[in-house]
Design an enzyme around this catalytic site. Structure first.
Site, mmCIF file in Angstrom:
data_model
loop_
_atom_site.group_PDB
_atom_site.id
_atom_site.type_symbol
_atom_site.label_atom_id
_atom_site.label_comp_id
_atom_site.label_asym_id
_atom_site.label_seq_id
_atom_site.Cartn_x
_atom_site.Cartn_y
_atom_site.Cartn_z
ATOM 1 N N GLU A 29 42.277 36.485 29.334
ATOM 2 C CA GLU A 29 41.538 35.828 30.415
ATOM 3 C C GLU A 29 40.594 34.754 29.899
ATOM 4 O O GLU A 29 39.639 34.376 30.577
ATOM 5 C CB GLU A 29 40.762 36.880 31.210
ATOM 6 C CG GLU A 29 41.642 37.928 31.864
ATOM 7 C CD GLU A 29 40.848 38.987 32.586
ATOM 8 O OE1 GLU A 29 40.279 38.682 33.656
ATOM 9 O OE2 GLU A 29 40.765 40.120 32.083
ATOM 10 N N SER A 157 42.606 40.057 36.171
ATOM 11 C CA SER A 157 43.088 38.765 36.671
ATOM 12 C C SER A 157 44.582 38.764 36.981
ATOM 13 O O SER A 157 45.235 37.725 36.893
ATOM 14 C CB SER A 157 42.768 37.637 35.676
ATOM 15 O OG SER A 157 41.380 37.420 35.605
ATOM 16 N N TYR A 228 43.409 31.599 41.016
ATOM 17 C CA TYR A 228 42.677 30.588 40.266
ATOM 18 C C TYR A 228 43.172 29.156 40.410
ATOM 19 O O TYR A 228 42.486 28.231 39.988
ATOM 20 C CB TYR A 228 42.687 30.960 38.771
ATOM 21 C CG TYR A 228 42.045 32.292 38.505
ATOM 22 C CD1 TYR A 228 40.682 32.484 38.713
ATOM 23 C CD2 TYR A 228 42.800 33.372 38.077
ATOM 24 C CE1 TYR A 228 40.085 33.718 38.485
ATOM 25 C CE2 TYR A 228 42.220 34.605 37.838
ATOM 26 C CZ TYR A 228 40.861 34.764 38.052
ATOM 27 O OH TYR A 228 40.279 35.988 37.827
ATOM 28 N N ARG A 266 32.522 44.129 40.997
ATOM 29 C CA ARG A 266 33.387 43.945 42.160
ATOM 30 C C ARG A 266 34.401 45.081 42.195
ATOM 31 O O ARG A 266 34.982 45.423 41.167
ATOM 32 C CB ARG A 266 34.127 42.611 42.055
ATOM 33 C CG ARG A 266 34.664 42.078 43.368
ATOM 34 C CD ARG A 266 35.575 40.886 43.151
ATOM 35 N NE ARG A 266 36.863 41.305 42.639
ATOM 36 C CZ ARG A 266 37.482 40.723 41.599
ATOM 37 N NH1 ARG A 266 36.905 39.724 40.949
ATOM 38 N NH2 ARG A 266 38.662 41.159 41.204
ATOM 39 N N ASP A 268 37.909 46.429 43.888
ATOM 40 C CA ASP A 268 39.111 45.993 44.599
ATOM 41 C C ASP A 268 39.743 47.177 45.323
ATOM 42 O O ASP A 268 39.918 48.256 44.732
ATOM 43 C CB ASP A 268 40.113 45.378 43.626
ATOM 44 C CG ASP A 268 39.595 44.089 42.998
ATOM 45 O OD1 ASP A 268 38.676 43.479 43.589
ATOM 46 O OD2 ASP A 268 40.098 43.709 41.935
ATOM 47 N N GLU A 281 40.536 49.167 41.401
ATOM 48 C CA GLU A 281 39.842 48.996 40.132
ATOM 49 C C GLU A 281 38.448 48.438 40.357
ATOM 50 O O GLU A 281 38.122 47.939 41.440
ATOM 51 C CB GLU A 281 40.616 48.072 39.204
ATOM 52 C CG GLU A 281 40.801 46.666 39.740
ATOM 53 C CD GLU A 281 41.662 45.815 38.811
ATOM 54 O OE1 GLU A 281 41.069 45.164 37.925
ATOM 55 O OE2 GLU A 281 42.893 45.806 38.977
ATOM 56 N N ASN A 283 35.715 45.697 38.536
ATOM 57 C CA ASN A 283 35.532 44.597 37.588
ATOM 58 C C ASN A 283 34.053 44.502 37.241
ATOM 59 O O ASN A 283 33.220 44.308 38.127
ATOM 60 C CB ASN A 283 36.005 43.283 38.208
ATOM 61 C CG ASN A 283 37.475 43.310 38.550
ATOM 62 O OD1 ASN A 283 38.317 42.959 37.744
ATOM 63 N ND2 ASN A 283 37.797 43.762 39.761
ATOM 64 N N GLY A 287 35.009 37.204 38.017
ATOM 65 C CA GLY A 287 35.067 35.754 37.916
ATOM 66 C C GLY A 287 33.934 35.077 38.667
ATOM 67 O O GLY A 287 33.475 35.556 39.707
#
Length: 321
Positions: A29, A157, A228, A266, A268, A281, A283, A287
């Site tokens: 990443e 990602s 992205y 974050r 998900d 998951e 994070n 990002g």
């Protein structure tokens, strides 16, 4: 929502001291991290913070040992920055940093262990199998059932992720995921609908839960390109109606706490056609690019990008002993 929910704990940027914004590194990443880090660096400098870029962990630790920095804004994505390695090194050196500690970072990046913790606490996560190298993936797929997801257990990602709808496509998915280190994770593919189901994410900032975001990619699913590069992905925030919104946000905080996360992050989540939420998951260094989700949710909550970066940096001054 308004910024009164996010009062400044620090009013003078000099109180932060000299700040290292660590980004880049050598994970899969890297490019996303470089993009995130540049945004954070510019935002902090615009607010008067004495912030400086550092590419990767070795350069950072050399600078920290030399006494050049008072604290670290960690925006390294993936291995190294999100698996506890950087966190352990900084803790041993007594340098405060943003984001979760050693345990929270390691558990969150290892999707298999995070799921095991959630299951032990009765939190919902899709049926899954951990696949060490050499495992019988076809037997595992028959147990999990199609459609399913194959992914590296230690990447983010959407790197190395494949949706598999029939057994004939399984070997190619496994081959792609095996390009990355660590075990593989195979899990049931949760499918939503055009109404309130689908893919969601929930940002955490301190003890505040940001509004949910429903992700609606123009293509088949939310892959690296949709995250992205493409500009046609839709982000609906808040993503749910009142009762369902509160339920998902509460689940996100429980999941975040369960794996000992701290500061910001974050979560998900997938929501199926029946309205049930499934944890995917956490994070711990999400990002912070122009396409990223935490800044989008923060904006709806009343925090612009610069204010968000300031508040994340403030969490480094709140670390538990």
């Amino acid at each position: 929502m308004s910024t009164t929910r996010f009062p400044r704990l620090v009013t003078d940027p000099a109180d932060f001291g000299r700040v290292a914004v660590v980004y880049g590194g050598n994970s899969a990443e890297r490019e996303v991290s470089l993009n995130s880090g540049q945004g954070v660096l510019e935002a902090l400098r615009a607010r008067g913070v004495d912030a400086h870029p550092i590419d990767g962990i070795p350069a950072l630790l050399d600078a920290v040992r030399a006494g050049h920095f008072a604290r670290v804004f960690n925006i390294l994505h993936g291995a190294g920055g999100e698996n506890g390695e950087l966190q352990g090194a900084l803790q041993s050196l007594g340098v405060p940093y943003t984001g979760s500690g050693v345990l929270g970072s390691a558990l969150s990046l290892d999707k298999i262990r995070a799921k095991q913790v959630w299951l032990a606490l009765g939190l919902p996560t899709p049926k899954f199998k951990a696949l060490p190298r050499g495992a019988d993936v076809h037997a595992a797929a028959r147990e999990v059932g199609f459609p399913l997801i194959v992914k590296p257990a230690w990447e983010g990602s959407s790197v190395g992720v494949t949706r598999v709808f029939k057994e004939a496509d399984l070997d190619a998915a496994v081959e792609l995921a095996h390009r990355y280190p660590g075990d593989l994770l195979m899990e049931t593919l949760i499918e939503g609908d055009a109404n309130e189901g689908g893919e969601f994410t929930v940002g955490i900032l301190g003890r505040e839960i940001l509004p949910t975001i429903k992700i609606v990619p123009a293509q088949e699913y939310y892959d690296y390109n949709a995250k992205y590069i493409a500009d046609d992905t839709q982000y609906i925030c808040p993503g749910l109606s009142a009762g369902a919104e509160d339920e998902m946000r509460a689940l996100a905080l429980r999941a975040f706490d369960a794996v000992d996360c701290f500061g910001w992050g974050r979560v998900d989540i997938m929501r199926d056609r029946h309205g049930k939420n499934w944890l995917l998951e956490v994070n711990t260094a999400p990002g912070m690019t122009s396409h990223s989700l935490v800044p989008k949710a923060a904006a709806v909550a009343g925090l612009d990008y610069q204010a968000l970066c300031w508040r994340i940096l403030e969490t480094s001054m709140e670390r538990r002993a």
